[in-house]
Write an enzyme that holds these catalytic residues in place. Structure first.
Site, PDB file in Angstrom:
ATOM      1  N   ARG A  93       0.809  -1.246   0.134  1.00 18.15           N
ATOM      2  CA  ARG A  93       0.037   0.030  -0.015  1.00 18.15           C
ATOM      3  C   ARG A  93       0.834   1.111  -0.147  1.00 18.15           C
ATOM      4  O   ARG A  93       1.672   1.363   0.956  1.00 18.15           O
ATOM      5  CB  ARG A  93      -0.864  -0.133   1.471  1.00 18.15           C
ATOM      6  N   HIS A 181      -7.336   7.131   0.152  1.00 19.01           N
ATOM      7  CA  HIS A 181      -8.579   5.966   0.531  1.00 19.01           C
ATOM      8  C   HIS A 181      -8.869   5.477  -0.796  1.00 19.01           C
ATOM      9  O   HIS A 181      -9.900   4.784  -0.772  1.00 19.01           O
ATOM     10  CB  HIS A 181      -9.554   6.591   1.453  1.00 19.01           C
ATOM     11  N   ARG A 241      -6.957  14.844  12.782  1.00 15.52           N
ATOM     12  CA  ARG A 241      -6.768  15.995  11.848  1.00 15.52           C
ATOM     13  C   ARG A 241      -8.067  16.899  11.614  1.00 15.52           C
ATOM     14  O   ARG A 241      -9.173  16.377  11.849  1.00 15.52           O
ATOM     15  CB  ARG A 241      -6.626  15.087  10.577  1.00 15.52           C
ATOM     16  N   GLU A 383      -9.199  -3.005   2.106  1.00 13.73           N
ATOM     17  CA  GLU A 383      -7.960  -2.574   1.057  1.00 13.73           C
ATOM     18  C   GLU A 383      -7.030  -3.525   1.012  1.00 13.73           C
ATOM     19  O   GLU A 383      -6.411  -3.692  -0.146  1.00 13.73           O
ATOM     20  CB  GLU A 383      -7.128  -1.329   1.663  1.00 13.73           C
TER      21      GLU A 383
END
Ligand code: ADP
Length: 398
Positions: A93, A181, A241, A383
């Site tokens: 990834r 994402h 965040r 993922e």
């Protein structure tokens, strides 16, 4: 992929390397685990088999491991414990593929150097993503490696969706919206055709709500717009965040409050979002269990921003057929899903409260009422499987 062929997926962050192993043509999950506390504390390795049973553990005394040492350990460990399985590929990834990489990519020394040159675009993630690639190149150069980028899925977006209203001289330096994402959204898009074939050509907004959080508008399974932009700090408020912020705030912080770049970065990435607003925790479970009004405010702000972004993404799609929840919060928070769906009633979304109450990480489920004009679904993120599929496809092609 023969029955004994396997693909290893690596997801490396700043202080941990997560791995998963899939095997056979169906890419059946066989093993997953992580090496954590890199660089600080006591480095720890844990692995679990597909049934969740412990399949390995080790704790290091003394100096913590770095990424290279952790990969060397994992390669050694795999050599000893994976007898009978043949690792056909390692899929990684990788947070950023720049403007160039619009799909999975075979990784060699030259590509690695090109990707390393993108570090200024994702300084907090890219070096950690690339360290294991370098380690495998050095220690097991015979194993093919494939990079899968979080930005790649969004390269399909129309130019308008990628643009900032900045002069071309700035845009040409790569300053534009990329979106992240993407591997999660690509997986959701791939599952849409399985769980709801009638949505395959439809207008879908997916919300990946984990520690990092974003939303993506998809038409016919392709990204049309997303809430994250040049970096993964834009869009929704996240665990720590801030999400979308008037850029004037940054200028004010520097000019008036005398903050330097490091202090602003710390504020926006590590001290804001759910943690910053609540002053309590970045973890949704803690906030939901708290009766502190600041915890309520942090949750309310997340729900409100999701609703605002849903309106914006629906406009980009020219309408909405389905809303999909994913990620740790999207899969598990019954209350947050209910609040978001309630606020989306104006779109014609009617929640099935009972279906929502039992939906969860165990599988895909529909949570909208049968008569709802807009459907709502929960799709557990995966993922890793998306990366394994890409890596297997690329080495089989070769
Ligand atoms: P990451 O982005 O790091 O992969 P996850 O997708 O695991 O993160 O999501 C982590 C978030 O999911 C945390 O805020 C956590 O509190 C939240 N979460 C996990 N389980 C639940 C639950 N049962 N109810 C509410 N929130 C949950």
């Amino acid at each position: 992929m023969a029955p004994n062929d396997a693909v290893v997926v690596i997801n490396a962050g700043s202080s941990s390397i997560k791995f998963s192993l899939f095997h056979g043509a169906a890419l059946v999950p066989a093993l997953k685990g992580k090496v954590e506390n890199l660089y600080a504390g006591r480095t720890r390795f844990t692995a679990f088999d597909a049934a969740g049973r412990p399949a390995g553990e080790r704790l290091w005394d003394g100096t913590p491991l770095d990424h290279e040492q952790a990969m060397a350990f994992l390669i050694d460990h795999a050599g000893e414990h994976l007898q009978g399985l043949h690792v056909r590929a390692v899929g990684h990834r990788i947070v950023h593929g720049g403007a160039r990489y619009s799909g999975p990519q075979r990784l060699d020394g030259a590509v690695l150097e090109e990707l390393a040159a993108l570090t200024p675009l994702a300084p907090l993630h890219l070096p950690h993503n690339l360290a294991p690639v370098r380690a495998v190149l050095a220690l097991a150069p015979q194993v093919p490696q494939v990079g899968c980028f979080d930005t790649a899925f969004h390269t399909a977006q129309p130019p308008l969706a990628q643009a900032f209203a900045l002069p071309p001289a700035i845009t040409e330096r790569g300053i534009r919206r990329y979106g992240f994402h993407g591997l999660s959204y690509e997986y959701i898009a791939s599952r849409v055709t399985d769980f709801a074939p009638h949505l395959a050509g439809g207008r879908v907004v997916a919300a990946h709500l984990g520690n990092g959080a974003s939303m993506c508008a998809m038409r016919s399974g392709r990204s049309v717009a997303s809430t994250m932009g040049f970096t993964a700090v834009d869009g929704l408020p996240m665990g720590t965040r801030c999400g979308a912020l008037d850029p004037g705030v940054v200028l004010y912080l520097i000019d008036e409050l005398g903050m330097d770049v490091a202090a602003v970065q710390r504020l926006l990435y590590q001290e804001s979002g759910l943690l910053g607003v609540s002053g309590l925790s970045a973890d949704m479970r803690t906030l939901e269990a708290s009766d502190d009004p600041r915890a309520r405010l942090a949750i309310d702000l997340l729900v409100y921003r999701i609703g605002r972004e849903l309106g914006s993404l629906t406009a980009a799609l020219g309408g909405l057929d389905a809303l999909v929840f994913s990620g740790g919060i999207g899969e598990n928070s019954v209350a947050l899903r209910a609040a978001v769906c309630r606020d989306a009633a104006w779109l014609g979304l009617a929640l099935d409260e009972e279906a929502n109450a039992v939906a969860g990480a165990s599988g895909i489920s529909r949570i909208s009422a049968p008569a709802s004009k807009v459907e709502a679904w929960v799709v557990p993120a995966n993922e890793e499987l998306m990366i394994a599929r890409h890596a297997a496809a690329l080495v089989e092609e070769a």
